[in-house]
Design an enzyme around this catalytic site. Structure first.
Site, PDB file in Angstrom:
ATOM      1  N   ASP A  91       0.863  -1.188   0.000  1.00 56.34           N
ATOM      2  CA  ASP A  91       0.000   0.000   0.000  1.00 56.34           C
ATOM      3  C   ASP A  91       0.893   1.230   0.000  1.00 56.34           C
ATOM      4  OD1 ASP A  91      -2.233   1.555  -0.075  1.00 56.34           O
ATOM      5  OD2 ASP A  91      -3.084   0.887   1.829  1.00 56.34           O
ATOM      6  N   ASP A 126      -3.727   7.154  -3.736  1.00 58.17           N
ATOM      7  CA  ASP A 126      -5.091   7.657  -3.883  1.00 58.17           C
ATOM      8  C   ASP A 126      -5.474   8.467  -2.647  1.00 58.17           C
ATOM      9  OD1 ASP A 126      -4.945   4.843  -2.754  1.00 58.17           O
ATOM     10  OD2 ASP A 126      -6.920   5.464  -2.065  1.00 58.17           O
ATOM     11  N   CYS A 279     -14.467 -22.840  19.646  1.00 58.31           N
ATOM     12  CA  CYS A 279     -13.735 -22.976  18.384  1.00 58.31           C
ATOM     13  C   CYS A 279     -12.845 -24.203  18.484  1.00 58.31           C
ATOM     14  CB  CYS A 279     -12.900 -21.708  18.168  1.00 58.31           C
ATOM     15  SG  CYS A 279     -11.678 -21.821  16.862  1.00 58.31           S
ATOM     16  N   CYS A 281      -9.985 -24.613  16.484  1.00 59.10           N
ATOM     17  CA  CYS A 281      -8.707 -24.395  15.802  1.00 59.10           C
ATOM     18  C   CYS A 281      -7.560 -24.923  16.687  1.00 59.10           C
ATOM     19  CB  CYS A 281      -8.537 -22.916  15.450  1.00 59.10           C
ATOM     20  SG  CYS A 281      -7.892 -21.882  16.774  1.00 59.10           S
ATOM     21  N   CYS A 284      -7.248 -23.107  20.037  1.00 56.76           N
ATOM     22  CA  CYS A 284      -8.322 -23.292  21.015  1.00 56.76           C
ATOM     23  C   CYS A 284      -8.407 -24.727  21.529  1.00 56.76           C
ATOM     24  CB  CYS A 284      -9.643 -22.835  20.422  1.00 56.76           C
ATOM     25  SG  CYS A 284      -9.633 -21.079  20.039  1.00 56.76           S
TER      26      CYS A 284
HETATM   27  N1  GUN Z   1      -6.411   1.178   3.293  1.00 54.82           N
HETATM   28  C1  GUN Z   1      -7.644   1.351   3.824  1.00 54.82           C
HETATM   29  N2  GUN Z   1      -8.384   2.180   3.050  1.00 54.82           N
HETATM   30  C2  GUN Z   1      -7.605   2.532   2.004  1.00 54.82           C
HETATM   31  C3  GUN Z   1      -7.823   3.358   0.850  1.00 54.82           C
HETATM   32  O1  GUN Z   1      -8.891   3.947   0.651  1.00 54.82           O
HETATM   33  N3  GUN Z   1      -6.772   3.467  -0.037  1.00 54.82           N
HETATM   34  C4  GUN Z   1      -5.584   2.846   0.175  1.00 54.82           C
HETATM   35  N4  GUN Z   1      -4.611   2.997  -0.736  1.00 54.82           N
HETATM   36  N5  GUN Z   1      -5.354   2.063   1.249  1.00 54.82           N
HETATM   37  C5  GUN Z   1      -6.363   1.908   2.150  1.00 54.82           C
HETATM   38 ZN    ZN Z   2      -9.742 -20.926  17.778  1.00 55.20          ZN
END
Ligand code: GUN
Ligand code: ZN
Length: 486
Positions: A91, A126, A279, A281, A284
């Protein structure tokens, strides 16, 4: 235009199972990318495979800001830094823009960095506009986002080693969401991502989330995977996948664990309130309830286990064709989820166009079932019956008398010819013995439709028991049919 290799295997509603190719191998969808915080790295990325992870996501901006991490990422590459050869999505720092409204990097710089560290899927910078921001702001942010998306595509062209995500914004303005999706689709990305929804998730505005996903999906190419940014709670997976989302990221498993929260597919529990572990898993079943309660690491491991378990359930239900039933089950867990399911029924007409023609027998599970895409489709197809002569339409099994055609009324579908008693969907539909008025009304509307379509060539008897006569539609039916009560 879509430029990625994405093979779809099974479909149900607007959801699909499939796989797409990255430079580090195929990824099966729908999938969850665990979020790796490059500052912590408490969990080894390669370890995540045993939970079911096929891909991870990390934050390029956090790496970029730390001189040490930046140099290491540039010299060794992101995969070596994280210690995995799974595909890695990075990201851009947009989320930091969201949280702190200040990011000291340009779109071009952060993209160049993502490219240089060998990210498999890069994300432009963005601008996430919060829900319910002013329209002027949403529009201004969106124009800047589009500019950055186009710049990004020039820097990371299609068909190369790096994939690029086209992020859709537009706050809670559906016309802007639509414009954003169209613009991203025109530019052409390898995957698409729906952004700016985290505050909606945090405030349980799931019905607005449904509006956004549907609005965006109808303008994105079906041939590319779609990522829903920030939706890491398994409670939402069935619903979001049913509306066409393929990729999820989860920081939730770790964030919730740190806050002492134990995730289940129906919601979240406070670990301190646990007296039993509901659970099976490995966590757990290996540790005591007190050990799990008091360890953020164990809670995180459990949280991740149940998240992947839920995604496997979603995939299996797509294969079986009962994803709607799974949505109904999940949506019973919280009123905000009920609201989301109700909102989903408002889009049944659209969903019906994507939905497969035959599937698992229809199970009527709540009043929302009366408005399922299958019911709408059945209504549309009533014009395929061409009736002549005398016709009995009956809500009971009694077929006494001589008729050219006999139709049984089964809520919520309505009339079906007795000969189709074993056929999908109506004949096979399982409905509760005592059905609600809503389902009866939908059925009677379809009775009326059949009557109207055939009123010139056929004579009708409508036979019903007392439980039906109070419905206001009976008066309408009297205009076309002789009504017998008994
Ligand atoms: N992570 C959570 N929301 C967003 C978003 O709107 N854009 C980006 N790039 N990362 C995010
Ligand atoms: Zn669990």
């Amino acid at each position: 235009m879509s430029v990625v290799e994405f093979e779809i295997q099974h479909k149900d509603l607007m959801g699909r199972t499939g796989r797409f190719r990255t430079c580090h191998g195929y990824v099966e969808t729908p999938t969850i990318m665990p979020v790796i915080n490059p500052n912590l790295m408490t969990i080894n990325a390669e370890e995540l495979r045993k939970y079911g992870a096929e891909m991870v996501i990390t934050n390029a901006y956090i790496i970029y800001k730390s001189e040490e991490l930046r140099e290491e990422a540039l010299s060794r590459g992101i995969h070596s830094l994280l210690g995995t050869d799974m595909p890695v999505m990075t990201d851009s720092g947009s989320y930091q823009l969201f949280e702190y409204s200040d990011v000291e990097v340009s779109n071009a710089e952060i993209l160049e960095f993502q490219r240089d560290i060998g990210s498999d899927i890069c994300v432009p910078l963005d601008i996430p506009t919060p829900p319910y921001a002013s329209r002027a702001r949403a529009l201004r942010d969106l124009e800047e986002t589009h500019k950055r998306l186009r710049e990004a595509r020039l820097m990371i062209p299609p068909h190369g080693d790096r994939m690029l995500a086209g992020v859709v914004q537009g706050s809670t303005y559906m016309d802007l969401r639509q414009e954003s999706a169209k613009s991203a689709a025109d530019t052409g990305f390898d995957i698409y991502a729906i952004g700016g929804v985290v505050p909606l998730l945090e405030s349980y505005r799931f019905e607005t989330l449904v509006d956004i996903i549907v609005t965006v999906k109808r303008h994105l190419p079906l041939s590319a995977p779609v990522h829903l940014f920030g939706a890491g709670h398994p409670m939402l997976f069935a619903l979001a996948v049913a509306l066409g989302c393929d990729i999820f990221d989860s920081a939730a498993y770790a964030i919730y664990a740190k806050a002492g929260r134990y995730i289940t597919s129906e919601g979240t529990k406070r670990a301190q309130d646990l007296e039993f572990l509901p659970c099976s898993c490995p966590i757990c079943t290996t540790y005591t309830v007190d050990e799990v309660k008091s360890s953020a690491d164990l809670l995180a491991a459990h949280n991740l286990r149940v998240s992947f378990e839920e995604m496997r359930k979603v995939k299996q239900s797509i294969k079986e064709g009962n994803l709607w039933e799974l949505c109904e089950m999940r949506c019973r867990a919280h009123p905000a989820m009920v609201a989301a399911l109700r909102r989903m029924t408002c889009y049944s007409e659209l969903i019906e166009r994507y939905d497969r023609v035959t599937k698992h027998p229809f199970f009527y599970l709540s009043e929302c079932s009366a408005h399922r895409p299958e019911v709408l489709r059945y209504s549309k197809r009533l014009n395929r019956f061409k009736l002549y002569g005398s016709v009995l339409i009956t809500t009971s099994q009694s077929q006494a008398g001589e008729f050219d055609h006999v139709f049984i009324v089964k809520p919520p579908f309505g009339p079906y010819p007795v000969e189709l008693g074993e056929s999908y969907p109506v004949g096979q539909a399982e409905i509760p013995a005592q059905i609600d008025e809503g389902a009866k009304t939908v059925a009677l509307r379809n009775v009326l439709r059949l009557l109207e379509l055939n009123s010139t060539k056929a004579r009708f008897v409508f036979r019903c028991d007392r439980s039906w006569v109070d419905n206001p539609l009976i008066e309408e039916i009297r205009k076309y049919a002789e009504v017998e009560v008994g």
